[in-house]
Design a protein around this motif. Sequence first.
Motif, PDB file in Angstrom:
ATOM      1  N   GLN A  91       0.832  -1.209   0.000  1.00 20.31           N
ATOM      2  CA  GLN A  91       0.000   0.000   0.000  1.00 20.31           C
ATOM      3  C   GLN A  91       0.863   1.255   0.000  1.00 20.31           C
ATOM      4  O   GLN A  91       0.566   2.223  -0.697  1.00 20.31           O
TER       5      GLN A  91
ATOM      6  N   ASP B  26       1.024   4.197  -2.762  1.00 19.31           N
ATOM      7  CA  ASP B  26       0.820   5.609  -2.427  1.00 19.31           C
ATOM      8  C   ASP B  26       1.987   6.489  -2.852  1.00 19.31           C
ATOM      9  O   ASP B  26       1.940   7.700  -2.662  1.00 19.31           O
TER      10      ASP B  26
ATOM     11  N   PRO C  75      -4.820   3.966  -4.166  1.00 22.76           N
ATOM     12  CA  PRO C  75      -4.156   4.863  -3.208  1.00 22.76           C
ATOM     13  C   PRO C  75      -5.019   5.064  -1.958  1.00 22.76           C
ATOM     14  O   PRO C  75      -6.226   5.228  -2.039  1.00 22.76           O
ATOM     15  N   SER C  76      -4.363   5.036  -0.794  1.00 21.99           N
ATOM     16  CA  SER C  76      -5.101   5.122   0.470  1.00 21.99           C
ATOM     17  C   SER C  76      -5.278   6.556   0.949  1.00 21.99           C
ATOM     18  O   SER C  76      -6.228   6.852   1.661  1.00 21.99           O
TER      19      SER C  76
ATOM     20  N   THR D 119       2.483   9.640   4.971  1.00 19.16           N
ATOM     21  CA  THR D 119       3.663   8.778   4.903  1.00 19.16           C
ATOM     22  C   THR D 119       4.146   8.369   6.279  1.00 19.16           C
ATOM     23  O   THR D 119       4.495   7.217   6.508  1.00 19.16           O
TER      24      THR D 119
ATOM     25  N   GLN E 110       2.068   5.563   7.762  1.00 13.02           N
ATOM     26  CA  GLN E 110       2.378   4.272   7.142  1.00 13.02           C
ATOM     27  C   GLN E 110       3.713   3.726   7.639  1.00 13.02           C
ATOM     28  O   GLN E 110       3.838   2.529   7.917  1.00 13.02           O
TER      29      GLN E 110
END
Length: 169
Positions: A61, A65, A95-96, A100, A103
Amino acid sequence: MALTQPADVGYYRYRGTPKPDKAALQAEKIRKLLKANRQRLAFNASSSRPLSVRLNQHVGQALRDGMKVTRLAQAAGLSRWTVRTIGLTFDDLLPSGLPTEHQLAVIARLRSELAELEEAKTDLEKRRLNLLAAARRLGVMDDFELAALSGLQSEAIRKMTWGSQANVP
C-alpha cells in the motif's frame, strides 16, 4: 476342634507403592516439556504468518501511495528487491491517502512485532534442543519417540544433538 487363622496374621505386609525410577520420572517430565514446547512453536508460527501478511500489505500500500522503495526497505528491514517484489504482488491496490509518517509507523510496529516473535522462536528452539539432548543422554526414549514429541525427523534430532551436553530439567 481346630482354630483357623488368616494366612497373613503375624507377618508384616508392605502395602505401599515402590518408588518410581528416577530416569522414568525425568523421561516423563521431558515428554511433557517437549509437548508443550511443540505447541508453543506451532502457536508462534501461526502468529507470525498473519503479521508478515499484514506487513506485506502495508508495504504494498505504501508503494502504491508513492513512497520510495529505499525508504520502505529501511523501515521494513527488507531488501529493496523484496520490497519491489511485494509491490508487484499487490498491484491491484488503490491509493489510500494516508500520510507517509503514519504508514512508516505501522510498518515499523509490525516489523518490531515480527522481530519479537522471531526472538521467541529462537528461544523455544534452543529449549527444544536442550530437552532433546537431555533425553538422548538419558537413553530412556528412542529417536522415533523424540521425533514424534518434537515434530522433527529422527535423523535431524541425531544431527542436532550430536555432541551437545544438556542439563536435565
